[in-house]
Scaffold this motif. Structure first.
Motif, PDB file in Angstrom:
ATOM      1  N   LEU A   6       0.978  -1.176  -0.249  1.00 11.98           N
ATOM      2  CA  LEU A   6      -0.135  -0.160  -0.064  1.00 11.98           C
ATOM      3  C   LEU A   6       0.965   1.277  -0.043  1.00 11.98           C
ATOM      4  N   SER A   7       1.911   1.291   0.947  1.00 12.64           N
ATOM      5  CA  SER A   7       2.887   2.416   0.713  1.00 12.64           C
ATOM      6  C   SER A   7       3.497   2.696  -0.281  1.00 12.64           C
ATOM      7  N   LEU A   8       3.802   1.700  -1.083  1.00 14.71           N
ATOM      8  CA  LEU A   8       4.503   1.632  -2.446  1.00 14.71           C
ATOM      9  C   LEU A   8       3.726   1.943  -3.519  1.00 14.71           C
ATOM     10  N   PHE A   9       2.185   1.623  -3.445  1.00  7.16           N
ATOM     11  CA  PHE A   9       1.406   1.744  -4.624  1.00  7.16           C
ATOM     12  C   PHE A   9       1.264   3.106  -5.139  1.00  7.16           C
ATOM     13  N   LEU A  10       0.995   3.965  -4.500  1.00  2.00           N
ATOM     14  CA  LEU A  10       0.874   5.365  -5.100  1.00  2.00           C
ATOM     15  C   LEU A  10       2.108   5.784  -5.934  1.00  2.00           C
ATOM     16  N   GLY A  11       3.399   5.699  -5.428  1.00  2.00           N
ATOM     17  CA  GLY A  11       4.624   6.019  -5.948  1.00  2.00           C
ATOM     18  C   GLY A  11       4.725   5.134  -7.154  1.00  2.00           C
ATOM     19  N   VAL A  12       4.472   3.903  -7.151  1.00  3.86           N
ATOM     20  CA  VAL A  12       4.499   3.152  -8.683  1.00  3.86           C
ATOM     21  C   VAL A  12       3.492   3.574  -9.678  1.00  3.86           C
ATOM     22  N   LEU A  13       2.252   3.533  -9.065  1.00  3.61           N
ATOM     23  CA  LEU A  13       1.274   4.188 -10.037  1.00  3.61           C
ATOM     24  C   LEU A  13       1.534   5.287 -10.416  1.00  3.61           C
ATOM     25  N   SER A  57      12.305  15.671 -28.136  1.00  2.00           N
ATOM     26  CA  SER A  57      13.167  16.661 -27.244  1.00  2.00           C
ATOM     27  C   SER A  57      12.302  17.676 -26.612  1.00  2.00           C
ATOM     28  N   GLN A  58      11.248  17.885 -27.185  1.00  2.04           N
ATOM     29  CA  GLN A  58      10.043  18.956 -26.710  1.00  2.04           C
ATOM     30  C   GLN A  58       9.386  18.357 -25.473  1.00  2.04           C
ATOM     31  N   LEU A  59       8.882  17.177 -25.701  1.00  2.00           N
ATOM     32  CA  LEU A  59       8.371  16.592 -24.593  1.00  2.00           C
ATOM     33  C   LEU A  59       9.276  16.003 -23.572  1.00  2.00           C
ATOM     34  N   SER A  60      10.556  15.847 -23.739  1.00  3.57           N
ATOM     35  CA  SER A  60      11.287  15.010 -22.753  1.00  3.57           C
ATOM     36  C   SER A  60      11.519  15.934 -21.280  1.00  3.57           C
ATOM     37  N   LEU A  61      11.569  17.116 -21.641  1.00  4.31           N
ATOM     38  CA  LEU A  61      11.613  18.200 -20.384  1.00  4.31           C
ATOM     39  C   LEU A  61      10.435  17.840 -19.369  1.00  4.31           C
ATOM     40  N   MET A  62       9.220  18.043 -20.096  1.00  2.56           N
ATOM     41  CA  MET A  62       8.196  17.970 -19.307  1.00  2.56           C
ATOM     42  C   MET A  62       8.175  16.519 -18.810  1.00  2.56           C
ATOM     43  N   ARG A  63       8.546  15.416 -19.467  1.00  2.00           N
ATOM     44  CA  ARG A  63       8.310  14.205 -18.929  1.00  2.00           C
ATOM     45  C   ARG A  63       9.310  13.878 -17.660  1.00  2.00           C
ATOM     46  N   TRP A  64      10.448  14.609 -17.827  1.00  2.00           N
ATOM     47  CA  TRP A  64      11.562  14.428 -16.607  1.00  2.00           C
ATOM     48  C   TRP A  64      10.973  15.199 -15.267  1.00  2.00           C
ATOM     49  N   ILE A  65      10.277  16.431 -15.749  1.00  2.00           N
ATOM     50  CA  ILE A  65       9.787  17.015 -14.346  1.00  2.00           C
ATOM     51  C   ILE A  65       8.745  16.136 -13.845  1.00  2.00           C
ATOM     52  N   PHE A  66       7.849  15.577 -14.684  1.00  2.00           N
ATOM     53  CA  PHE A  66       6.760  14.968 -14.065  1.00  2.00           C
ATOM     54  C   PHE A  66       7.342  13.506 -13.413  1.00  2.00           C
ATOM     55  N   LEU A  67       8.544  12.867 -14.178  1.00  2.00           N
ATOM     56  CA  LEU A  67       9.087  11.560 -13.372  1.00  2.00           C
ATOM     57  C   LEU A  67       9.643  11.818 -12.135  1.00  2.00           C
ATOM     58  N   GLY A  68      10.394  13.257 -12.205  1.00  2.00           N
ATOM     59  CA  GLY A  68      10.877  13.728 -11.118  1.00  2.00           C
ATOM     60  C   GLY A  68       9.873  13.674  -9.737  1.00  2.00           C
ATOM     61  N   MET A  69       8.715  14.318 -10.115  1.00  2.00           N
ATOM     62  CA  MET A  69       7.718  14.298  -8.914  1.00  2.00           C
ATOM     63  C   MET A  69       7.106  12.796  -8.678  1.00  2.00           C
ATOM     64  N   ALA A  70       7.087  12.019  -9.659  1.00  2.00           N
ATOM     65  CA  ALA A  70       6.747  10.605  -9.533  1.00  2.00           C
ATOM     66  C   ALA A  70       7.856   9.849  -8.500  1.00  2.00           C
ATOM     67  N   ALA A  71       9.041  10.147  -8.805  1.00  2.00           N
ATOM     68  CA  ALA A  71       9.999   9.601  -8.065  1.00  2.00           C
ATOM     69  C   ALA A  71      10.143   9.975  -6.583  1.00  2.00           C
ATOM     70  N   MET A  72       9.374  11.238  -6.312  1.00  2.00           N
ATOM     71  CA  MET A  72       9.223  11.731  -5.064  1.00  2.00           C
ATOM     72  C   MET A  72       8.297  10.770  -4.063  1.00  2.00           C
ATOM     73  N   VAL A  73       7.280  10.659  -4.762  1.00  2.00           N
ATOM     74  CA  VAL A  73       6.159   9.946  -4.124  1.00  2.00           C
ATOM     75  C   VAL A  73       6.740   8.560  -4.119  1.00  2.00           C
ATOM     76  N   LEU A  74       7.560   7.995  -5.130  1.00  2.00           N
ATOM     77  CA  LEU A  74       8.046   6.967  -5.047  1.00  2.00           C
ATOM     78  C   LEU A  74       8.902   6.586  -3.745  1.00  2.00           C
ATOM     79  N   LEU A  75       9.709   7.381  -3.596  1.00  2.00           N
ATOM     80  CA  LEU A  75      10.666   7.595  -2.462  1.00  2.00           C
ATOM     81  C   LEU A  75       9.821   7.557  -1.121  1.00  2.00           C
ATOM     82  N   ILE A  76       8.915   8.106  -0.825  1.00  2.00           N
ATOM     83  CA  ILE A  76       8.015   8.045   0.369  1.00  2.00           C
ATOM     84  C   ILE A  76       7.605   6.437   0.473  1.00  2.00           C
ATOM     85  N   GLY A  77       7.065   6.047  -0.683  1.00  2.00           N
ATOM     86  CA  GLY A  77       6.635   4.505  -0.492  1.00  2.00           C
ATOM     87  C   GLY A  77       7.998   3.726   0.017  1.00  2.00           C
ATOM     88  N   VAL A  78       9.006   4.053  -0.495  1.00  2.00           N
ATOM     89  CA  VAL A  78      10.263   3.302  -0.161  1.00  2.00           C
ATOM     90  C   VAL A  78      10.510   3.524   1.352  1.00  2.00           C
TER      91      VAL A  78
END
Ligand SMILES: Nc1ncnc2c1ncn2[C@@H]1O[C@H](COP(=O)(O)OP(=O)(O)OP(=O)(O)O)[C@@H](O)[C@H]1O
Ligand SMILES: [Mg+2]
Lengths: 232, 435
Positions: free
Chosen positions: B30-37, B299-320
């Motif tokens: 459960l604690s990991l679910f949100l991050g992976v999602l 190249s246009q999309l990747s910046l956006m994607r990295w920003i969002f992935l970074g946020m997702a990684a934070m959520v994942l870290l909380i799960g970790v």
């Protein structure tokens, strides 16, 4: 015949709170196949420490430890783990049964240790046989919380016997049991020597000690020069 | 044998451990679910957005890898090109012109070719033609004519099936058939803006095409979405040529011909160049370009994607942190079990491996749950919003999102399980004697 164990001049110093304390100061011990030895001694005299050196839980500071013809004074942990699996069986004061496993699973757990592999049916058969030897095969399916203290300790003995070790080490196995149950447990341990197993029993109980072939007294880090001889 | 014994032992011990602590495993998940999602969602979102953008770009510009060539404005170049690509399935020539469909002799409703209901579209540009003698205005065919029921549209004459390069979405009717013999009355496929104009106004079926010698009666056989912004129509150039001389395709008002070549048609490109130069064209005027929209977009999309992935990684870290917390507590509880297992001969590395494997398994189970949730969520979104947003219709769950989820689960398992595993391996066996 070569003895199972020959120990000479074993020492062990443990770091105390302030200064290091020498617990064992040159222990000599020989154990033959089929022989049983009781070790007596005050609390804190180092009986458990000695047993943990013999059982390769830990290594001595100096001295020599021969297992059969092999010098195992300073073997690496990987080989020590293999020897614990092949040569030794352990019984402790507390039974250390895993409460999520049944009696028979607690016995066969010693067969699932990453050292070799037996299929499930063979593991079960061996575990049942070990339970029979200590007289509680009918309780095989019970979880530990449904067993009495004496029954639990006999499950622990079955776990120690299931790999058919050559050396059985028991550290105050009757400490938590009443006299009558204690007698049952000591008898279960002693009967293992009939098949050629060597037994070292640490105990505070002189009655139980008197059932062993030899009794040694640990005082000030060495065995007393005049060991009590007891006739069975 | 030795290795498989270890592996099997660890599977049994690990399985027993998880079964004995189902609730705890569930809470870890459960604690990991949100991050992976979050990781799965970001990855799926970016792939779906990219797909949607790419499919629009493919329609308006052409598929990636397509070679685009523009012919020089030499009077011979179009007939030469038509001759060279004749019978070639891997090349298509497009000429763009103007056509008016409706009452003869009137000004079209949308003079200038804009959307019909935008009030006439763009201001009319003055057509100019230039040659060695200078530039002068081209005569306006509709000059002084009254406004009438007619629609002006961009007329694209095709030498072959352009949909292999620009996959127009068929909206109704059928697409042009290039395999049959050319018909005398030109078959026309409209784009959706042209079709809208015809649906709203009563337009008689007569067609004027710039440069044509006579007016034709068109047969409208289908409607496509071509990604364009104004009314347009598509016609087979051989059917159109029944009404107009072939060299009128090089008329200034048409612009030059655009050729689309498959990436494999390199020989064709070579032949074309040679023949065009032989026909008097200036080699510098032959422009060729390979379409590579994906790279530009990425190249246009990747910046956006990295920003969002970074946020997702934070959520994942909380799960970790959650899984680590549970893992440490579990090892603390299992000290005696691990000491006992070591006493009966289990190697310490195996114990560490088992602890790690248990959290890895938790991570993988969580990943599976998050991926399943993502697939179900996408289905739900697609069925609710699909009718409004065409890019959400029948979307497949992108495999990249599945891979990202599994990686996130594994990484979280390693991060959350490593410290407990090391602790488990360090438990002294003598613990069992001191309890
Ligand atoms: N890890 C350790 N570090 C420092 N001192 C230790 C450690 N383990 C045990 N000791 C000390 O070593 C001495 C011997 O301990 P040991 O457990 O061997 O005694 P024992 O004879 O088994 O006693 P008991 O009969 O109470 O079980 C004790 O004084 C104990 O405080
Ligand atoms: Mg002790």
């Amino acid at each position: 015949m070569t003895p199972l164990i020959r120990i000479t001049g074993l020492t062990k110093t443990l770091k105390g709170q302030d200064e290091p304390r020498t617990i064992l100061a040159g222990v000599d011990l020989t154990l033959h196949a089929g022989e049983s030895i009781a070790i007596l001694g005050r609390s804190g005299s180092g009986k458990s420490t000695l047993l943990s050196l013999i059982g390769l839980f830990d290594r001595a500071d100096s001295g020599q430890y021969l297992l059969g013809d092999n010098d195992i004074t300073r073997i690496p942990e990987r080989r020590a783990a293999a020897l614990r699996s092949e040569e030794f069986g352990f019984v402790f004061q507390r039974f250390f049964l895993l409460k999520h496993l049944s009696a028979v699973q607690n016995v066969s757990m010693a067969l699932v240790n990453g050292q070799g592999w037996l299929p499930r049916r063979k593991r079960r058969a061996k575990a049942m046989e070990a339970l029979e030897r200590v007289g509680i095969a009918h309780l095989a399916k019970h979880k530990p919380q449904r067993l009495s203290g004496g029954e639990q300790q006999r499950v622990a003995i079955a776990r120690a016997l299931v790999r058919e070790p050559r050396i059985l080490l028991a550290d105050e196995p009757t400490g938590a049991l009443d006299t009558e149950t204690g007698n049952l447990v000591v008898e279960a341990l002693r009967s293992a020597t009939d098949r050629g197993c060597g037994l070292i029993l640490v105990t505070h109980d002189h009655d139980h000690a008197s059932k062993m072939g030899r009794v040694l007294q640990l005082t000030n880090g060495v065995f007393d020069a005049t060991p009590e001889r007891v006739v069975v | 044998m030795r290795l498989s014994g270890r592996l099997r032992s660890s599977l049994i011990i690990g399985g027993q451990g998880i079964r004995a602590r189902k609730m705890r495993t569930f809470l870890s998940m459960l604690s990991l679910f949100l991050g992976v999602l979050a990781v799965v969602t970001v990855q799926a979102g970016s792939v779906i957005a990219q797909r949607a953008m790419l499919s629009d770009v493919e329609i308006t510009r052409g598929k990636d890898g397509t070679l685009q060539m523009y012919l020089p404005s030499n009077p011979q170049s179009v007939p030469v090109a038509i001759d060279v690509i004749k019978g070639r399935g891997d090349a298509v020539g497009v000429t763009r012109g103007k056509a008016v469909i409706g009452e003869p002799g009137v000004k079209p409703l949308n003079e200038g070719g804009g959307r019909v209901d935008d009030g006439g579209g763009y201001a009319r540009a003055v057509n100019v033609t230039c040659d060695a003698g200078g530039c002068r205005p081209v005569e306006d065919e509709d000059a002084g004519a009254p406004q009438g029921q007619a629609i002006e549209l961009g007329m694209n004459a095709l030498t072959g099936d352009i949909r292999q390069f620009r996959p127009f979405r068929l909206q109704s009717g059928e697409w042009l058939d290039f395999s049959s013999a050319p018909s005398l009355s030109p078959r026309i496929v409209l784009n959706k803006y042209a079709a809208e104009g015809f649906a709203k106004h009563r337009i008689p079926a007569e067609m004027r095409v710039s440069g044509a010698v006579a007016n034709a009666t068109p047969r409208i056989i289908g409607v496509v979405d071509d990604g364009g912004w104004g009314p347009a129509a598509y016609v087979r150039s051989d059917e159109l040529l029944n009404w107009m001389p072939v060299d009128s395709l090089s008329d200034q008002r048409y612009g030059t011909m655009e050729l689309m070549l498959a990436p494999t048609a390199t020989d064709l490109q070579q032949t074309l160049r040679t023949r065009l130069v032989a026909a008097g064209a200036n080699a510098d005027e032959i422009h060729a370009e390979t379409i590579n929209s994906l790279k530009e977009m990425q190249s246009q999309l990747s910046l956006m994607r990295w920003i969002f992935l970074g946020m997702a990684a934070m959520v994942l870290l909380i799960g970790v942190a959650g899984i680590l917390n549970v893992g440490l507590a579990t090892v603390g509880e299992r000290i005696e079990e691990f000491a006992l297992r070591r006493a009966v001969g289990t190697p310490r590395l195996l114990l560490a491996g088992i602890v790690l494997a248990e959290t890895l398994l938790t991570g993988l189970l969580t990943a599976a749950a998050a991926i399943g949730f993502g697939i179900a969520g996408l289905k739900a979104v697609s069925s609710v919003l699909g009718s409004r947003e065409p890019f959400l219709q029948n979307v497949d769950f992108p495999w990249q999102a599945g891979v990202a989820g599994i990686i996130a689960g594994l990484v979280a398992g390693v991060l959350g399980g490593l410290i407990p595993a090391i602790r488990a391996a360090r438990i002294p066996i003598a613990t069992v004697m001191r309890a």
